[in-house]
Scaffold this active site. Structure first.
Site, PDB file in Angstrom:
ATOM      1  N   ASP A   8       0.850  -1.189   0.000  1.00  0.00           N
ATOM      2  CA  ASP A   8       0.000   0.000   0.000  1.00  0.00           C
ATOM      3  C   ASP A   8       0.885   1.237   0.000  1.00  0.00           C
ATOM      4  O   ASP A   8       2.029   1.207   0.489  1.00  0.00           O
ATOM      5  CB  ASP A   8      -0.927   0.021   1.220  1.00  0.00           C
ATOM      6  CG  ASP A   8      -1.936   1.155   1.149  1.00  0.00           C
ATOM      7  OD1 ASP A   8      -2.682   1.216   0.155  1.00  0.00           O
ATOM      8  OD2 ASP A   8      -1.974   2.000   2.064  1.00  0.00           O
ATOM      9  N   GLU A  10       0.812   5.770   0.430  1.00  0.00           N
ATOM     10  CA  GLU A  10       0.129   7.039   0.653  1.00  0.00           C
ATOM     11  C   GLU A  10       0.824   8.067  -0.236  1.00  0.00           C
ATOM     12  O   GLU A  10       2.039   7.983  -0.459  1.00  0.00           O
ATOM     13  CB  GLU A  10       0.185   7.462   2.116  1.00  0.00           C
ATOM     14  CG  GLU A  10      -0.503   6.509   3.084  1.00  0.00           C
ATOM     15  CD  GLU A  10      -1.986   6.314   2.830  1.00  0.00           C
ATOM     16  OE1 GLU A  10      -2.614   7.231   2.236  1.00  0.00           O
ATOM     17  OE2 GLU A  10      -2.511   5.261   3.197  1.00  0.00           O
ATOM     18  N   ASP A  53      -7.124  17.472   0.726  1.00  0.00           N
ATOM     19  CA  ASP A  53      -7.944  16.266   0.837  1.00  0.00           C
ATOM     20  C   ASP A  53      -7.087  15.053   1.182  1.00  0.00           C
ATOM     21  O   ASP A  53      -7.490  14.209   1.995  1.00  0.00           O
ATOM     22  CB  ASP A  53      -8.692  16.012  -0.470  1.00  0.00           C
ATOM     23  CG  ASP A  53      -9.788  17.036  -0.716  1.00  0.00           C
ATOM     24  OD1 ASP A  53     -10.192  17.712   0.247  1.00  0.00           O
ATOM     25  OD2 ASP A  53     -10.239  17.167  -1.870  1.00  0.00           O
ATOM     26  N   HIS A  58      -4.493  10.841   5.215  1.00  0.00           N
ATOM     27  CA  HIS A  58      -3.337  10.158   5.819  1.00  0.00           C
ATOM     28  C   HIS A  58      -2.672  10.916   6.965  1.00  0.00           C
ATOM     29  O   HIS A  58      -1.952  10.312   7.775  1.00  0.00           O
ATOM     30  CB  HIS A  58      -2.296   9.801   4.752  1.00  0.00           C
ATOM     31  CG  HIS A  58      -1.808  10.954   3.920  1.00  0.00           C
ATOM     32  ND1 HIS A  58      -1.139  12.047   4.448  1.00  0.00           N
ATOM     33  CD2 HIS A  58      -1.860  11.160   2.574  1.00  0.00           C
ATOM     34  CE1 HIS A  58      -0.808  12.876   3.474  1.00  0.00           C
ATOM     35  NE2 HIS A  58      -1.240  12.374   2.336  1.00  0.00           N
ATOM     36  N   HIS A 153      -5.490   6.727   7.417  1.00  0.00           N
ATOM     37  CA  HIS A 153      -4.848   5.763   6.526  1.00  0.00           C
ATOM     38  C   HIS A 153      -3.337   5.786   6.777  1.00  0.00           C
ATOM     39  O   HIS A 153      -2.732   6.845   6.902  1.00  0.00           O
ATOM     40  CB  HIS A 153      -5.112   6.135   5.057  1.00  0.00           C
ATOM     41  CG  HIS A 153      -6.518   5.875   4.627  1.00  0.00           C
ATOM     42  ND1 HIS A 153      -6.831   5.268   3.439  1.00  0.00           N
ATOM     43  CD2 HIS A 153      -7.702   6.126   5.233  1.00  0.00           C
ATOM     44  CE1 HIS A 153      -8.143   5.169   3.329  1.00  0.00           C
ATOM     45  NE2 HIS A 153      -8.691   5.694   4.409  1.00  0.00           N
ATOM     46  N   ASP A 158      -2.438  -0.397   6.674  1.00  0.00           N
ATOM     47  CA  ASP A 158      -3.388  -0.830   5.658  1.00  0.00           C
ATOM     48  C   ASP A 158      -2.915  -2.111   4.970  1.00  0.00           C
ATOM     49  O   ASP A 158      -3.732  -2.984   4.636  1.00  0.00           O
ATOM     50  CB  ASP A 158      -3.603   0.277   4.626  1.00  0.00           C
ATOM     51  CG  ASP A 158      -4.449   1.418   5.171  1.00  0.00           C
ATOM     52  OD1 ASP A 158      -4.850   1.342   6.348  1.00  0.00           O
ATOM     53  OD2 ASP A 158      -4.704   2.384   4.432  1.00  0.00           O
TER      54      ASP A 158
END
Length: 238
Positions: A8, A10, A53, A58, A153, A158
């Protein structure tokens, strides 16, 4: 030995093409579907701020990343860790697009060419649970994976949650492979498991669906049609 990496990222925003960058990479290793604990977790100084956003998702600030390495400083370490593995990613085109762009910037081959394959767990979930919400949080709730620590997140958290989700979603495959391994060596054993039944000896009733059951079925088809963006064909066939 089957080596899989649950991955994963970010990022600073949603568009790698427009210059958004990877700021966190989290990887969890599975060997023969078992967690090994040999994970990879890195933060990167992207030399740019995250969009508002993205920051709300995160919570990784530019100040926090100021003393972190740039991607090019860790690119070879990442390549060595991921090379030859099968990747498991939720909404794979997003993460693969960003990582391919990061490797392109440093003059290295794409991630796609480094790995043996990519499994998109989002597509897998949509096949298993059509018409349902299939976000990571929704899958954790449905499959009873504890995600109580996921306020924001985070790539490693994750990836760890997705590893549990993936193992739960594919648990039947593991049993099937185990069954195949036991039965493949003996034709006589396979034959013993097969017993033909003559159904002509039974008076089998025909049970028609009730109006309520037909309505519930139609509702499921409608949800599937909406979730696919109107790409289903059964309405046209009807």
């Amino acid at each position: 030995m089957s080596r899989q990496i649950v991955l994963d990222t970010e990022t600073t925003g949603l568009s790698a093409v427009d210059g958004d960058r990877v700021i966190e990479l989290g990887c969890v290793e599975l060997l023969n579907r078992k967690l090994t604990g040999r994970n990879l977790h890195l933060y990167f100084n992207a030399d740019r701020d995250s969009h508002e956003d993205a920051l709300r998702v995160h919570g990784i600030t530019t100040e926090f990343l100021a003393d972190k390495p740039r991607f090019h400083e860790k690119a070879e370490e990442i390549r060595a860790y991921l090379e030859g593995a099968e990747l498991i990613i939720h909404n794979a085109p997003f993460d693969m697009g960003f990582l391919n762009k990061e490797f392109e910037r440093v003059g290295m081959p794409s991630l796609t060419s480094m790995v043996s394959g990519v499994i998109d767990s989002l597509l897998m979930a949509r096949d298993i649970f059509p018409g349902k919400r299939n976000s990571l949080d929704a899958l954790c709730d449905r499959l009873e994976v504890d995600n109580s620590g996921r306020d924001l997140h985070g790539a490693l958290l994750d990836a760890e949650l997705l590893a549990d989700v993936y193992i739960n979603m594919t648990r039947g495959q593991e049993q099937l492979l185990s069954s195949d391994a036991h039965s493949s060596g003996s034709k006589s054993a396979s034959a013993a498991l097969v017993k033909k039944i003559d159904f002509s000896q039974f008076d089998l009733p025909v049970i028609l669906a009730s109006d309520a059951e037909l309505a519930a079925h139609d509702d499921v088809l409608t949800q599937m049609d909406k979730s696919s963006g109107g790409k289903t064909i059964w309405r046209k066939l009807a």
